[in-house]
Design a protein around this motif. Structure first.
Motif, PDB file in Angstrom:
ATOM      1  N   SER A  29      68.353  43.781  68.588  1.00 29.47           N
ATOM      2  CA  SER A  29      69.424  43.048  68.529  1.00 29.47           C
ATOM      3  C   SER A  29      70.656  43.900  68.892  1.00 29.47           C
ATOM      4  O   SER A  29      70.435  45.184  69.459  1.00 29.47           O
ATOM      5  CB  SER A  29      69.650  42.767  67.188  1.00 29.47           C
ATOM      6  OG  SER A  29      69.956  43.863  66.071  1.00 29.47           O
ATOM      7  N   HIS A  30      71.877  43.696  68.599  1.00 28.17           N
ATOM      8  CA  HIS A  30      72.948  44.283  69.135  1.00 28.17           C
ATOM      9  C   HIS A  30      73.019  45.566  68.365  1.00 28.17           C
ATOM     10  O   HIS A  30      73.885  46.417  68.878  1.00 28.17           O
ATOM     11  CB  HIS A  30      74.276  43.427  68.767  1.00 28.17           C
ATOM     12  CG  HIS A  30      74.690  42.369  69.739  1.00 28.17           C
ATOM     13  ND1 HIS A  30      73.814  41.086  69.760  1.00 28.17           N
ATOM     14  CD2 HIS A  30      75.450  42.146  70.683  1.00 28.17           C
ATOM     15  CE1 HIS A  30      74.191  40.289  70.611  1.00 28.17           C
ATOM     16  NE2 HIS A  30      75.269  41.023  71.133  1.00 28.17           N
ATOM     17  N   ASP A  31      72.492  45.807  67.250  1.00 29.82           N
ATOM     18  CA  ASP A  31      72.918  47.094  66.258  1.00 29.82           C
ATOM     19  C   ASP A  31      71.605  47.549  65.550  1.00 29.82           C
ATOM     20  O   ASP A  31      71.738  48.651  65.243  1.00 29.82           O
ATOM     21  CB  ASP A  31      73.902  46.699  65.264  1.00 29.82           C
ATOM     22  CG  ASP A  31      73.384  45.649  64.299  1.00 29.82           C
ATOM     23  OD1 ASP A  31      72.247  44.938  64.420  1.00 29.82           O
ATOM     24  OD2 ASP A  31      74.428  45.204  63.509  1.00 29.82           O
ATOM     25  N   THR A  82      76.540  52.265  70.848  1.00 36.21           N
ATOM     26  CA  THR A  82      77.437  51.175  70.422  1.00 36.21           C
ATOM     27  C   THR A  82      77.687  50.260  71.906  1.00 36.21           C
ATOM     28  O   THR A  82      77.693  50.948  72.942  1.00 36.21           O
ATOM     29  CB  THR A  82      78.889  51.614  70.221  1.00 36.21           C
ATOM     30  OG1 THR A  82      78.918  52.297  68.993  1.00 36.21           O
ATOM     31  CG2 THR A  82      79.877  50.483  69.920  1.00 36.21           C
ATOM     32  N   MET A  83      77.539  49.098  71.683  1.00 40.28           N
ATOM     33  CA  MET A  83      77.572  48.142  72.819  1.00 40.28           C
ATOM     34  C   MET A  83      78.852  48.281  73.537  1.00 40.28           C
ATOM     35  O   MET A  83      79.786  48.197  72.883  1.00 40.28           O
ATOM     36  CB  MET A  83      77.269  46.801  72.602  1.00 40.28           C
ATOM     37  CG  MET A  83      75.634  46.675  72.454  1.00 40.28           C
ATOM     38  SD  MET A  83      74.715  46.843  73.803  1.00 40.28           S
ATOM     39  CE  MET A  83      75.400  45.846  75.072  1.00 40.28           C
ATOM     40  N   ILE A 118      71.784  41.638  77.128  1.00 42.23           N
ATOM     41  CA  ILE A 118      73.211  41.305  76.414  1.00 42.23           C
ATOM     42  C   ILE A 118      74.377  41.098  77.207  1.00 42.23           C
ATOM     43  O   ILE A 118      74.630  41.998  77.933  1.00 42.23           O
ATOM     44  CB  ILE A 118      73.275  42.168  75.347  1.00 42.23           C
ATOM     45  CG1 ILE A 118      72.352  42.481  74.314  1.00 42.23           C
ATOM     46  CG2 ILE A 118      74.709  41.739  74.722  1.00 42.23           C
ATOM     47  CD1 ILE A 118      72.526  43.321  73.046  1.00 42.23           C
TER      48      ILE A 118
END
Length: 427
Positions: A29-31, A82-83, A118
């Protein structure tokens, strides 16, 4: 502890089999990262877990995390990066790698992997059309010419298509990049699985439709329409299916030399699904250096893309046809955002599709491949055959003697299909 596949000599099938049998299932996922250990007795602690963040083939960050997921258990770890907020498309890759060489694989060998793509909104992915102004339209009795500072495109009223595309204009007229009129294409060389369930007999009408067509009565004399920043040329074709089908091809030519193509197919009622829907573009054999941003590194199809990963890859067109015992459809790549084919000097053609397309570059047409019973019967290489496509039928393979491709991996049937892509010369 499970099965370990050593991919010393990669093949397209091994790419997918390795992925399906890998001992970890990874969700990203994102994190955070969720890891399921499918081993029966071995923890994940003995492997390096490497996380990579990249954008269009460029690595932005790499990190390792310590994991200790017991066999049969699932644990979650924080993503150690971090994205970015900059608009664009980013790939997060998680791989479990051997920390040192073993008797069966070198250090760094990936035992398992997963990828998550993403998109940070704000990037269209479409090359700019601005900078050169509107092209010049030159109308003749038999041809329609569209000219810009760096290119010349010639559309035939007689032969029904784009007959010439020259890019990098010089005193000698620039280099011709096409070796024939781009053809709407609905066919590929039957695979062994397709022959098993009788595809050539059932779908033979789409082979005829790919080889032969007539102008629609309303399109017998195609005209060019001048817009503020481009020239539009439209062709309409009647296809020899029963009942008849119709296909439109619209070219929008911009001053930069970029050509945007929209293909529309209206299949006759009750016809079977297509082997593929796209365009066949023939170029010089010198354009043999293939580079693409999409799924790879090996061939992949809509039902064979689990083991593929989004990245930028390079290959030789002459190596793209997988050497099956009998030549058949091969060499396609899914999710292709852009692809280039160039000569030794770096000149050639660039194709793109913001939504992602299927793309193949081979030294032979589908018809030449189908006609060869063995690889040695393939003709001498004279062209590079490019096939951007909305979709190709999946490979199937539940068995090879009657099971067709699953419905969700077939080209949609019984409705209008639309495919958009662009191309431009490279110098």
């Amino acid at each position: 502890n499970g099965i370990v596949f050593v991919d010393r000599t990669p093949t397209p099938k091994m790419q997918e089999v390795r992925y399906l049998y890998q001992p970890f299932r990874i969700s990203i996922s994102h994190d955070e990262i969720e890891i399921e250990n499918r081993h029966l007795f071995t923890s994940s602690a003995g492997l390096d877990c490497v996380i990579t963040l990249s954008r269009e083939g460029t690595v932005l960050a790499t990190s390792e995390i310590d994991t200790d997921v017991p066999p049969g258990d699932t644990r979650t770890y924080a993503l150690p990066m971090t994205m970015p907020r900059t608009p664009g498309e980013y790939a997060i890759d998680v791989a479990f790698r051997l920390p040192k060489a073993t008797a069966w694989a070198p250090a760094g060998h990936a035992v398992a992997w997963e990828q998550r793509v993403i998109v940070v909104s704000g990037s269209t992915g479409t090359p700019s059309r601005a900078g050169e102004g509107a092209p010049t339209l030159v109308e003749g009795i038999h041809n329609i010419g569209v000219r810009g500072r760096h290119f010349l495109a010639l559309f035939s009223r007689v032969h029904g298509g784009l007959t010439s595309y020259r890019y990098g204009l010089t005193s000698d007229g620039g280099r011709e990049l096409l070796r024939g009129i781009p053809q709407p294409n609905f066919w590929h060389a039957p695979t062994a699985n397709e022959r098993g369930w009788g595809m050539p007999f059932r779908d033979g009408q789409w082979l005829l439709a790919s080889r032969y067509r007539e102008p629609l009565p309303s399109q017998e004399r195609p005209v060019a329409v001048v817009h503020s920043d481009h020239v539009e040329v439209r062709y309409g074709y009647l296809l020899p299916t029963t009942p008849q089908s119709e296909c439109d091809v619209v070219y929008r030519v911009f001053g930069s030399g970029r050509v945007e193509v929209t293909m529309s197919l209206r299949p006759g009622a009750g016809l079977p699904d297509l082997p593929e829907f796209g365009m066949l573009v023939t170029a010089d054999a010198d354009l043999r250096h293939l580079r693409w941003y999409g799924d790879g590194p090996d061939e992949c199809y809509v039902d064979r893309r689990g083991g593929a990963r989004l990245d930028v890859y390079d290959s030789d067109v002459r190596q793209q046809l997988t050497p099956y015992v009998r030549p058949q459809e091969a060499g396609s790549h899914t999710g292709v955002r852009w692809a280039t084919v160039t000569d030794d000097r770096g000149a050639g053609l660039r194709f793109d599709c913001a939504e992602g397309m299927e793309f193949s570059a081979l030294p032979w047409s589908p018809f030449e491949i189908e006609n060869a019973r063995h690889p040695v019967e393939l003709p001498p290489i004279q062209s590079t055959v490019l096939r951007p496509a909305l979709m190709r039928r999946g490979v199937g393979g539940d068995d090879s003697w009657g099971a067709p491709t699953h419905p969700e991996f077939r080209v949609p049937q019984g409705r209008e299909l639309v495919f958009r892509f662009g191309f431009q010369g490279i110098r």
